[in-house]
Design a protein around this motif. Sequence first.
Motif, PDB file in Angstrom:
ATOM      1  N   LEU A  42      30.327 -46.896  -0.213  1.00  0.00           N
ATOM      2  CA  LEU A  42      29.752 -46.573   1.094  1.00  0.00           C
ATOM      3  C   LEU A  42      29.240 -45.140   1.144  1.00  0.00           C
ATOM      4  N   LEU A  43      29.938 -44.233   0.486  1.00  0.00           N
ATOM      5  CA  LEU A  43      29.506 -42.839   0.453  1.00  0.00           C
ATOM      6  C   LEU A  43      28.160 -42.703  -0.262  1.00  0.00           C
ATOM      7  N   VAL A  44      28.001 -43.410  -1.356  1.00  0.00           N
ATOM      8  CA  VAL A  44      26.716 -43.403  -2.075  1.00  0.00           C
ATOM      9  C   VAL A  44      25.618 -43.979  -1.172  1.00  0.00           C
ATOM     10  N   LEU A  45      25.919 -45.081  -0.502  1.00  0.00           N
ATOM     11  CA  LEU A  45      24.941 -45.675   0.413  1.00  0.00           C
ATOM     12  C   LEU A  45      24.590 -44.717   1.547  1.00  0.00           C
ATOM     13  N   MET A  46      25.580 -43.994   2.047  1.00  0.00           N
ATOM     14  CA  MET A  46      25.325 -43.050   3.115  1.00  0.00           C
ATOM     15  C   MET A  46      24.426 -41.916   2.624  1.00  0.00           C
ATOM     16  N   VAL A  47      24.677 -41.411   1.423  1.00  0.00           N
ATOM     17  CA  VAL A  47      23.840 -40.343   0.863  1.00  0.00           C
ATOM     18  C   VAL A  47      22.401 -40.833   0.697  1.00  0.00           C
ATOM     19  N   LEU A  48      22.243 -42.050   0.203  1.00  0.00           N
ATOM     20  CA  LEU A  48      20.898 -42.618   0.059  1.00  0.00           C
ATOM     21  C   LEU A  48      20.224 -42.785   1.416  1.00  0.00           C
ATOM     22  N   ASN A  49      20.984 -43.244   2.401  1.00  0.00           N
ATOM     23  CA  ASN A  49      20.457 -43.421   3.753  1.00  0.00           C
ATOM     24  C   ASN A  49      20.002 -42.087   4.338  1.00  0.00           C
ATOM     25  N   VAL A  50      20.833 -41.065   4.229  1.00  0.00           N
ATOM     26  CA  VAL A  50      20.491 -39.750   4.766  1.00  0.00           C
ATOM     27  C   VAL A  50      19.279 -39.184   4.023  1.00  0.00           C
ATOM     28  N   SER A  51      19.257 -39.340   2.706  1.00  0.00           N
ATOM     29  CA  SER A  51      18.123 -38.844   1.917  1.00  0.00           C
ATOM     30  C   SER A  51      16.826 -39.519   2.351  1.00  0.00           C
ATOM     31  N   TYR A  52      16.878 -40.832   2.516  1.00  0.00           N
ATOM     32  CA  TYR A  52      15.700 -41.580   2.968  1.00  0.00           C
ATOM     33  C   TYR A  52      15.267 -41.098   4.352  1.00  0.00           C
TER      34      TYR A  52
END
Length: 166
Positions: free
Chosen positions: A22-32
């Motif tokens: 989930l942390l990786v997904l959150m980082v990707l989401n924020v980056s996007y």
Amino acid sequence: MQKLEAFIGRIVDSVGVGLAVLLVLMVLNVSYDVMMRYIFQASSVGMQEMEWHLFSLIILFGTGVALRHEGHVRVDFIYDRMSPKKKAVINIGGTVFMLLPLALLIFFGSFEYVNDAWVTNEISEDPGGLPYRWIIKSMIPLSMAFLILSAVGYILKNIMLYREAK
């Protein structure tokens, strides 16, 4: 007792792996979201809300994982000088008299809050926001149940440490 503690530990560690994802997904989401906002001058309310939904899950369930791995807050400069037996007593006492009552209070106190969101089929107030707000709100009692489970494992671990200490 050792088998039960190990079983609880495996559950907690599995949730920890899920939280890492989930942390990786959150980082990707924020980056996007940042890229879309500052490069393309476009933003999505739903993506911004997903950020705090993922962050909420990481924090809520991360407390149980932190407890298992001794990542919680305490006064280490005093605690580190104590014997293993005293540390175990402090850990058991703190968990039983402080952590568990608070976790139980939040667990039982959040049912009405979650039920209200579910009954009204609460959605985001913002246009373009995420529907089904009750899903993220239902994570509050679920995460407290997980924290209680982790606390039971922590108590068992410290009982065993107490018995082994000299």
